[in-house]
Scaffold this active site. Structure first.
Site, PDB file in Angstrom:
ATOM      1  N   ARG A  16      48.870  10.078  77.780  1.00 21.79           N
ATOM      2  CA  ARG A  16      48.246   8.492  78.700  1.00 21.79           C
ATOM      3  C   ARG A  16      47.130   7.919  77.802  1.00 21.79           C
ATOM      4  NH1 ARG A  16      51.749   9.642  84.067  1.00 21.79           N
ATOM      5  NH2 ARG A  16      50.597  11.344  83.559  1.00 21.79           N
ATOM      6  N   ARG A 333      11.337   6.170  74.554  1.00 16.32           N
ATOM      7  CA  ARG A 333      12.484   7.246  73.772  1.00 16.32           C
ATOM      8  C   ARG A 333      11.930   8.423  74.217  1.00 16.32           C
ATOM      9  NH1 ARG A 333      11.763   6.243  67.472  1.00 16.32           N
ATOM     10  NH2 ARG A 333      12.495   8.563  67.604  1.00 16.32           N
ATOM     11  N   ASN A 386       3.236   8.138  62.007  1.00 17.71           N
ATOM     12  CA  ASN A 386       3.435   9.707  62.148  1.00 17.71           C
ATOM     13  C   ASN A 386       4.068  10.511  61.193  1.00 17.71           C
ATOM     14  OD1 ASN A 386       6.068   8.367  62.970  1.00 17.71           O
ATOM     15  ND2 ASN A 386       6.431   9.256  64.619  1.00 17.71           N
TER      16      ASN A 386
HETATM   17  C1  UD1 Z   1      51.428  13.904  89.453  1.00 16.14           C
HETATM   18  C2  UD1 Z   1      52.953  13.692  90.686  1.00 16.14           C
HETATM   19  C3  UD1 Z   1      52.680  12.454  91.578  1.00 16.14           C
HETATM   20  C4  UD1 Z   1      51.806  11.978  91.923  1.00 16.14           C
HETATM   21  C5  UD1 Z   1      50.617  11.636  91.269  1.00 16.14           C
HETATM   22  C6  UD1 Z   1      49.229  11.621  91.837  1.00 16.14           C
HETATM   23  C7  UD1 Z   1      54.102  16.047  89.544  1.00 16.14           C
HETATM   24  C8  UD1 Z   1      54.910  16.398  89.504  1.00 16.14           C
HETATM   25  N1  UD1 Z   1      54.221  14.562  90.199  1.00 16.14           N
HETATM   26  O1  UD1 Z   1      52.231  13.064  88.717  1.00 16.14           O
HETATM   27  O2  UD1 Z   1      54.127  12.535  92.348  1.00 16.14           O
HETATM   28  O3  UD1 Z   1      52.456  11.032  92.643  1.00 16.14           O
HETATM   29  O4  UD1 Z   1      50.673  13.011  90.820  1.00 16.14           O
HETATM   30  O5  UD1 Z   1      48.261  10.830  90.794  1.00 16.14           O
HETATM   31  O6  UD1 Z   1      53.234  16.471  90.734  1.00 16.14           O
HETATM   32  N2  UD1 Z   1      48.773  19.176  85.303  1.00 16.14           N
HETATM   33  C9  UD1 Z   1      48.052  20.375  84.787  1.00 16.14           C
HETATM   34  N3  UD1 Z   1      49.301  21.537  84.128  1.00 16.14           N
HETATM   35  C10 UD1 Z   1      50.898  20.633  84.169  1.00 16.14           C
HETATM   36  C11 UD1 Z   1      50.851  19.457  84.314  1.00 16.14           C
HETATM   37  C12 UD1 Z   1      49.745  19.165  85.474  1.00 16.14           C
HETATM   38  O7  UD1 Z   1      46.778  20.895  85.655  1.00 16.14           O
HETATM   39  O8  UD1 Z   1      51.370  21.769  83.473  1.00 16.14           O
HETATM   40  C13 UD1 Z   1      47.098  18.677  86.061  1.00 16.14           C
HETATM   41  C14 UD1 Z   1      46.504  17.246  84.828  1.00 16.14           C
HETATM   42  O9  UD1 Z   1      45.710  17.610  84.265  1.00 16.14           O
HETATM   43  C15 UD1 Z   1      46.626  16.766  86.362  1.00 16.14           C
HETATM   44  C16 UD1 Z   1      47.792  16.781  87.153  1.00 16.14           C
HETATM   45  O10 UD1 Z   1      47.785  17.993  86.818  1.00 16.14           O
HETATM   46  O11 UD1 Z   1      45.480  16.841  86.495  1.00 16.14           O
HETATM   47  C17 UD1 Z   1      48.130  15.726  87.696  1.00 16.14           C
HETATM   48  O12 UD1 Z   1      49.117  15.619  86.569  1.00 16.14           O
HETATM   49  P1  UD1 Z   1      50.033  14.713  86.034  1.00 16.14           P
HETATM   50  O13 UD1 Z   1      49.932  14.464  84.489  1.00 16.14           O
HETATM   51  O14 UD1 Z   1      48.389  13.170  86.593  1.00 16.14           O
HETATM   52  O15 UD1 Z   1      50.752  14.167  86.791  1.00 16.14           O
HETATM   53  P2  UD1 Z   1      51.127  12.402  87.676  1.00 16.14           P
HETATM   54  O16 UD1 Z   1      52.323  11.734  86.008  1.00 16.14           O
HETATM   55  O17 UD1 Z   1      49.769  11.578  87.344  1.00 16.14           O
HETATM   56 MG    MG Z   2      48.137  12.380  87.077  1.00 16.47          MG
END
Ligand code: UD1
Ligand code: MG
Length: 457
Positions: A16, A333, A386
């Protein structure tokens, strides 16, 4: 206090954001989001921090370095799957594990500390950090029943109309009993609209096992902001900016218009310094006491001493000694060092040069690759020449010298101390100590020239 671990989720691609940069590396007031999260976890004090990073996320590891251990999530199958990758490091540990999303840069150490203390006092197996959102769209909703308290978390895309109306949201931060977490993760399924393994499902799983599941509510929704797109990123910058400005004001810095002043996270400012509107202070910048940073100045990775006055100017990787001043409209600079009480006036550019105490460079001058001593006066329009088109060469100017206006100093060249250079001179050879160098054509006068020209007409 039991052992404490933190898992930071940072492997999501951040679709996104529509960006080539990894989502958690997007900066909020100069510091990548994941940096804010890890720094706050470090303040709380963790026995180990494990960051889950994705393929091609070397930037995350390069940036965090040894602040964290790393596990790789090869495919982004969801937040539960992400945490599961840390099982090789944490699975058998006794203690409390904090899970934080790398895209919630506004969380504070105080909140994390409060969450852990609450969780441990209640002896819960899981505690989710929640907040009330006026507009909960996009967040997981915290579903409670009167009898049972928190029963589950439902994602936006899976929520019924009724569930979607709930305003208590999941912040994406949780505290778990470590062993209970990794056992429950084995049971998480991906039967949902997104086909992902959701970490919030662990709450429902533990609840169904009759384990104690709690929610800890944040007083301030600002902290809960999850940055999934550029609109939220701008919001995070705004909140962080206000927080940073407030901290400086409480420490004795006058900020005339905090809503139009941008001070990055690691900048330090001394007491009784005034910062005018439109100023941007970036990176590793330190400003001394009683300094004045005038409107629209930009200072990057620089050190500015006490009582320094900067008026609408730009400084990059430079040092300004105490009681110096610059501007309006000048530019330091990289690798410029001004010693104490140096005066730099209007439209002056200085690069890779040291300028000694009390030296004055007042107007319209370029100084590059140079060493200037003390008490020198550099006249208006002077150019330190320079560059020969291939290489840069150095100019050395000794103490107490006087460079007349519109001089060219052709490098490499040395002007020894106590020397004078006549205005308009082009200097190519050493100017010896105590001498005057004149290097320009002598003036000649053609008498009655105007009359002669008129007669020709
Ligand atoms: C998530 C939560 C949601 C919460 C919101 C808060 C889940 C399913 N949903 O949604 O309930 O309200 O955060 O901000 O957890 N990430 C990984 N691996 C993956 C997927 C995600 O490391 O496979 C990491 C992303 O980098 C991110 C975090 O997990 O830092 C959250 O993932 P994101 O896709 O942002 O979840 P949200 O849709 O925001
Ligand atoms: Mg998130």
């Amino acid at each position: 206090m039991s052992n404490r671990y933190a898992v930071i989720l940072a492997a999501g691609q951040g679709t996104r954001m529509k960006s080539k940069l990894y989502k958690v590396m997007h900066p909020v007031m100069g510091k990548p989001m994941v940096g804010h999260v890890v720094d706050q976890a470090q303040i709380v004090g963790m026995d180990q921090i494990v960051t889950v990073s994705g393929v091609g996320a070397e930037t995350v590891q390069d940036y965090l370095g040894d602040k964290s251990a790393y596990v790789l999530q090869e495919e982004q199958l969801g937040t539960a799957h992400a945490v599961k990758q840390a099982s090789s490091v944490l699975k058998d540990k006794e203690g409390t594990t904090l899970v934080i999303c790398g895209d919630t840069p506004l969380l504070t150490a105080e909140t994390l500390e409060g969450l852990i203390e609450f969780h441990e006092k209640e002896q819960a197996k899981a505690t989710v950090l929640t907040a009330y959102a006026e507009n909960p769209f996009g967040y997981g909703r915290v579903i409670r029943t009167e009898e049972e308290g928190v029963t589950k978390i439902v994602e936006q895309k899976d929520a019924t109309d009724e569930e979607a109306k709930v305003k208590e949201i999941n912040t994406g931060t949780y505290c778990f009993d470590n062993k209970a977490l990794f056992e429950a993760l084995e049971l998480v399924k991906n039967e949902n609209v997104q086909g992902e393994y959701y970490l919030p499902d662990v709450i429902e799983i533990l609840k169904k096992q009759n384990e104690l599941v709690e929610a800890y509510q944040l007083a301030n929704m600002d902290e809960a902001l999850g940055v999934n797109d550029r609109v939220a990123l701008a919001q995070a910058n705004k909140v962080m900016k206000e927080r940073i400005n407030e901290k400086h004001m409480r420490n004795g810095v006058s900020i005339i218009d905090p809503s139009n002043t941008y001070i990055e996270s690691d900048v330090q400012i001394g007491q009784d310094t005034t910062v005018e509107p439109g100023v941007y202070l970036k990176g590793e910048t330190t400003i001394g006491e009683e300094a004045f940073i005038g409107a629209h100045s930009v200072i990057v990775d620089s050190t500015v001493g006490d009582r320094v006055k900067v008026t609408s100017s730009m400084l990059e990787e430079s040092i300004m000694g105490n009681d110096s001043d610059i501007g309006p409209n000048s530019h330091l600079r990289p690798q410029t060092v001004l010693e104490e009480s140096v005066h730099i006036g209007n439209f002056v550019e200085i690069k890779k040069a040291t300028v000694g105490k009390n030296t004055k460079i007042g107007h319209l001058t370029y100084v590059g690759d140079a060493e200037l001593g003390e008490n020198i006066n550099v006249g208006c329009g002077t150019i330190f020449v320079n560059y020969d088109g291939k290489n840069k060469h150095k100019v050395i100017v000794g103490d107490n010298s006087f460079i007349g206006c519109n001089a060219n100093l052709i490098a490499p060249v040395t002007v020894e101390k106590n020397a004078y250079i006549a205005a308009g001179s082009t200097i190519t050879d050493t100017v010896p100590e105590n001498s005057l160098a004149i290097a320009r054509a002598r003036q000649t006068i053609k008498e009655s020239y105007f009359t002669k020209m008129k007669q020709k007409d």
